[in-house]
Design an enzyme around this catalytic site. Structure first.
Site, PDB file in Angstrom:
ATOM      1  N   CYS A   1     -33.011 -35.578  15.196  1.00 36.74           N
ATOM      2  CA  CYS A   1     -32.683 -36.827  14.497  1.00 36.74           C
ATOM      3  C   CYS A   1     -31.531 -36.652  13.512  1.00 36.74           C
ATOM      4  O   CYS A   1     -30.890 -37.622  13.141  1.00 36.74           O
ATOM      5  CB  CYS A   1     -33.924 -37.360  13.795  1.00 36.74           C
ATOM      6  SG  CYS A   1     -34.643 -36.208  12.615  1.00 36.74           S
TER       7      CYS A   1
ATOM      8  N   GLN B   1     -35.537 -44.586  14.301  1.00 36.06           N
ATOM      9  CA  GLN B   1     -35.047 -43.353  14.918  1.00 36.06           C
ATOM     10  C   GLN B   1     -35.770 -43.106  16.247  1.00 36.06           C
ATOM     11  O   GLN B   1     -35.135 -42.791  17.258  1.00 36.06           O
ATOM     12  CB  GLN B   1     -35.266 -42.169  13.966  1.00 36.06           C
ATOM     13  CG  GLN B   1     -34.793 -40.834  14.535  1.00 36.06           C
ATOM     14  CD  GLN B   1     -33.288 -40.715  14.650  1.00 36.06           C
ATOM     15  OE1 GLN B   1     -32.579 -40.830  13.666  1.00 36.06           O
ATOM     16  NE2 GLN B   1     -32.785 -40.486  15.845  1.00 36.06           N
TER      17      GLN B   1
ATOM     18  N   HIS C   1     -40.794 -43.068  11.015  1.00 41.52           N
ATOM     19  CA  HIS C   1     -39.353 -43.346  11.138  1.00 41.52           C
ATOM     20  C   HIS C   1     -39.123 -44.089  12.462  1.00 41.52           C
ATOM     21  O   HIS C   1     -38.560 -43.547  13.415  1.00 41.52           O
ATOM     22  CB  HIS C   1     -38.572 -42.030  11.097  1.00 41.52           C
ATOM     23  CG  HIS C   1     -37.108 -42.178  10.809  1.00 41.52           C
ATOM     24  ND1 HIS C   1     -36.506 -43.399  10.565  1.00 41.52           N
ATOM     25  CD2 HIS C   1     -36.101 -41.257  10.733  1.00 41.52           C
ATOM     26  CE1 HIS C   1     -35.204 -43.212  10.351  1.00 41.52           C
ATOM     27  NE2 HIS C   1     -34.937 -41.933  10.457  1.00 41.52           N
TER      28      HIS C   1
ATOM     29  N   ARG D   1     -28.273 -45.063  17.187  1.00 37.97           N
ATOM     30  CA  ARG D   1     -28.911 -45.753  16.046  1.00 37.97           C
ATOM     31  C   ARG D   1     -28.269 -47.127  15.862  1.00 37.97           C
ATOM     32  O   ARG D   1     -28.943 -48.116  15.601  1.00 37.97           O
ATOM     33  CB  ARG D   1     -28.730 -44.940  14.741  1.00 37.97           C
ATOM     34  CG  ARG D   1     -29.493 -43.641  14.662  1.00 37.97           C
ATOM     35  CD  ARG D   1     -30.997 -43.832  14.594  1.00 37.97           C
ATOM     36  NE  ARG D   1     -31.449 -44.541  13.409  1.00 37.97           N
ATOM     37  CZ  ARG D   1     -31.602 -44.012  12.193  1.00 37.97           C
ATOM     38  NH1 ARG D   1     -31.361 -42.730  12.003  1.00 37.97           N
ATOM     39  NH2 ARG D   1     -32.033 -44.735  11.177  1.00 37.97           N
TER      40      ARG D   1
ATOM     41  N   ARG E   1     -35.765 -47.852   2.937  1.00 38.67           N
ATOM     42  CA  ARG E   1     -36.077 -46.419   3.096  1.00 38.67           C
ATOM     43  C   ARG E   1     -36.683 -45.950   1.785  1.00 38.67           C
ATOM     44  O   ARG E   1     -36.054 -46.031   0.726  1.00 38.67           O
ATOM     45  CB  ARG E   1     -34.816 -45.615   3.406  1.00 38.67           C
ATOM     46  CG  ARG E   1     -35.018 -44.130   3.177  1.00 38.67           C
ATOM     47  CD  ARG E   1     -33.915 -43.269   3.718  1.00 38.67           C
ATOM     48  NE  ARG E   1     -33.946 -43.227   5.160  1.00 38.67           N
ATOM     49  CZ  ARG E   1     -33.282 -42.329   5.890  1.00 38.67           C
ATOM     50  NH1 ARG E   1     -32.552 -41.405   5.308  1.00 38.67           N
ATOM     51  NH2 ARG E   1     -33.359 -42.352   7.206  1.00 38.67           N
TER      52      ARG E   1
ATOM     53  N   ASP F   1     -37.019 -31.390  14.226  1.00 34.23           N
ATOM     54  CA  ASP F   1     -36.621 -31.969  12.939  1.00 34.23           C
ATOM     55  C   ASP F   1     -36.778 -30.851  11.897  1.00 34.23           C
ATOM     56  O   ASP F   1     -37.388 -29.807  12.169  1.00 34.23           O
ATOM     57  CB  ASP F   1     -37.519 -33.183  12.622  1.00 34.23           C
ATOM     58  CG  ASP F   1     -37.103 -33.933  11.356  1.00 34.23           C
ATOM     59  OD1 ASP F   1     -35.982 -33.727  10.858  1.00 34.23           O
ATOM     60  OD2 ASP F   1     -37.924 -34.742  10.859  1.00 34.23           O
TER      61      ASP F   1
HETATM   62  N1  NVA Z   1     -38.237 -35.775   8.492  1.00 27.73           N
HETATM   63  C1  NVA Z   1     -36.948 -36.018   7.903  1.00 27.73           C
HETATM   64  C2  NVA Z   1     -36.185 -37.026   8.709  1.00 27.73           C
HETATM   65  C3  NVA Z   1     -34.812 -37.325   8.187  1.00 27.73           C
HETATM   66  C4  NVA Z   1     -34.087 -38.337   9.002  1.00 27.73           C
HETATM   67  C5  NVA Z   1     -37.121 -36.483   6.475  1.00 27.73           C
HETATM   68  O1  NVA Z   1     -38.000 -37.315   6.216  1.00 27.73           O
HETATM   69  O2  NVA Z   1     -36.401 -36.014   5.598  1.00 27.73           O
HETATM   70  N1   CP Z   2     -31.697 -39.510  11.088  1.00 29.09           N
HETATM   71  C1   CP Z   2     -31.551 -40.184   9.939  1.00 29.09           C
HETATM   72  O1   CP Z   2     -32.316 -41.101   9.620  1.00 29.09           O
HETATM   73  O2   CP Z   2     -30.476 -39.791   9.209  1.00 29.09           O
HETATM   74  P1   CP Z   2     -30.100 -40.195   7.706  1.00 29.09           P
HETATM   75  O3   CP Z   2     -31.109 -39.539   6.808  1.00 29.09           O
HETATM   76  O4   CP Z   2     -28.716 -39.689   7.505  1.00 29.09           O
HETATM   77  O5   CP Z   2     -30.182 -41.688   7.589  1.00 29.09           O
END
Ligand code: NVA
Ligand code: CP
Length: 313
Positions: free
Chosen positions: A268, A136, A133, A296, A106, A228
């Protein structure tokens, strides 16, 4: 049964059949886990998990999931590894390939993940970048399938920022024949190149992937409403500006009223109640957000097993 590609970086790279395989294996693994049946498809394997951004769900679901598959997960944060001190990604890729059997990452830059995959001789799984992502979005399709049985021809309406989540959902819907409308204001609409690729994918399955500024218009007849956050990780300083433009892009009772009566609501997570979703909708009967969060675990176990196990799934 496996996947053709070494890695899972984008749903766009998967064939329609591979997406179906992931969903099918996830369903089998979920059943095995619920029944207490052994499913140690990654016994003796090790997974390195690199996190340059925060996470609750991704970390815990990957770590728990790999453990349930009989493997050993290792958590590497930026601050406690050389990744955060600027060791080149191509070096990290080659070193980790000598120790472990797979990498989940990540981070911010999608190109960095592509470079990691290029230099690694082992599978690389994208656990979120600024662009995509995929784990997800595959989970979201699995959740829709559980609740609505049929995917083909359904309509998902995504509400708000045309971000990493919107991008991966466009690819995911396109691959399974679901229509998707991304309801976003100008300036916050999805990347046109991602939209073009998703529309190409959709042409093969009959899925229409479109962008619409008018939220109420977009939400008419929706089978799934999805949202989101207005400001993603790394965009915290833009929050005030984003709130001005994205402020009316919210899933609330009024929006739910124009969707189909049996529509489900997805997010999400993490959610900001009172911003992109209201408390009553989030906690209401149409929300399946916590089933989605659980899934997940099952979907990522399927991805890891398909990429890393030699066994027939
Ligand atoms: N769009 C959000 C998703 C988090 C799971 C982010 O990138 O922070
Ligand atoms: N939805 C998701 O990826 O959550 P986290 O940021 O907690 O991993």
């Amino acid at each position: 049964m496996g996947l053709n590609s070494k890695d899972l970086l984008s749903i766009h790279d998967l064939s329609v059949g591979e997406v179906a395989t992931i969903l099918d294996v996830a369903r089998k693994l979920k059943r095995k886990q619920k029944n207490g049946e052994p499913h140690e498809y990654c016994k003796g394997k090790t997974l390195a998990m690199i996190f340059s951004k925060a996470s609750t769900r991704t970390r815990v679901s990957f770590e728990t999931g790999f453990h349930q598959l009989g493997g050993h997960p290792i958590y590497l944060s930026d601050s406690a590894s050389q990744v955060g001190r600027g060791e080149p990604v191509r070096d990290t890729a080659r070193v980790l390939s000598r120790f472990v059997d797979g990498i989940m990452i990540r981070t911010f830059s999608h190109d960095e993940v592509k470079e990691l995959a290029q230099y690694a001789t082992i599978p690389v799984i994208n656990g979120l970048t600024d662009l995509l992502h995929p784990c997800q979005a595959l989970t979201d399709i699995f959740t829709i399938m559980e609740h609505q049985k049929v995917l083909k021809g359904r309509k998902l309406v995504y509400v708000g920022d045309g971000n990493n989540m919107a991008h991966s959902l466009m690819f995911a819907c396109a691959k399974v024949g679901m229509h998707m409308v991304c309801a976003s204001p100008k300036g916050y609409q999805p990347d046109p190149e991602i939209l073009r690729l998703a529309q190409e994918d959709g042409a093969m399955t009959g899925a229409k992937i479109t962008v619409e500024e008018n939220l109420l218009e977009a939400a008419k007849g929706a089978d799934v409403l999805y949202t989101d956050v207005w400001a993603s990780m790394g965009q915290e300083e833009e929050f005030a500006e984003r709130k001005k433009v994205l402020g009316s892009y919210q899933i609330n009772k009024e929006l739910l009223a124009v969707a189909r009566p049996e529509a489900i609501v997805l997010h999400c997570l993490p959610a900001h109640r009172g911003e992109e979703i209201t408390e009553d909708v989030m906690e209401g009967p149409q929300s399946v957000i916590f089933d989605q969060a659980e899934n997940r675990l099952h979907v990522q176990k399927a991805i890891m097993a398909l990429l890393m196990s030699e066994e027939n799934l």
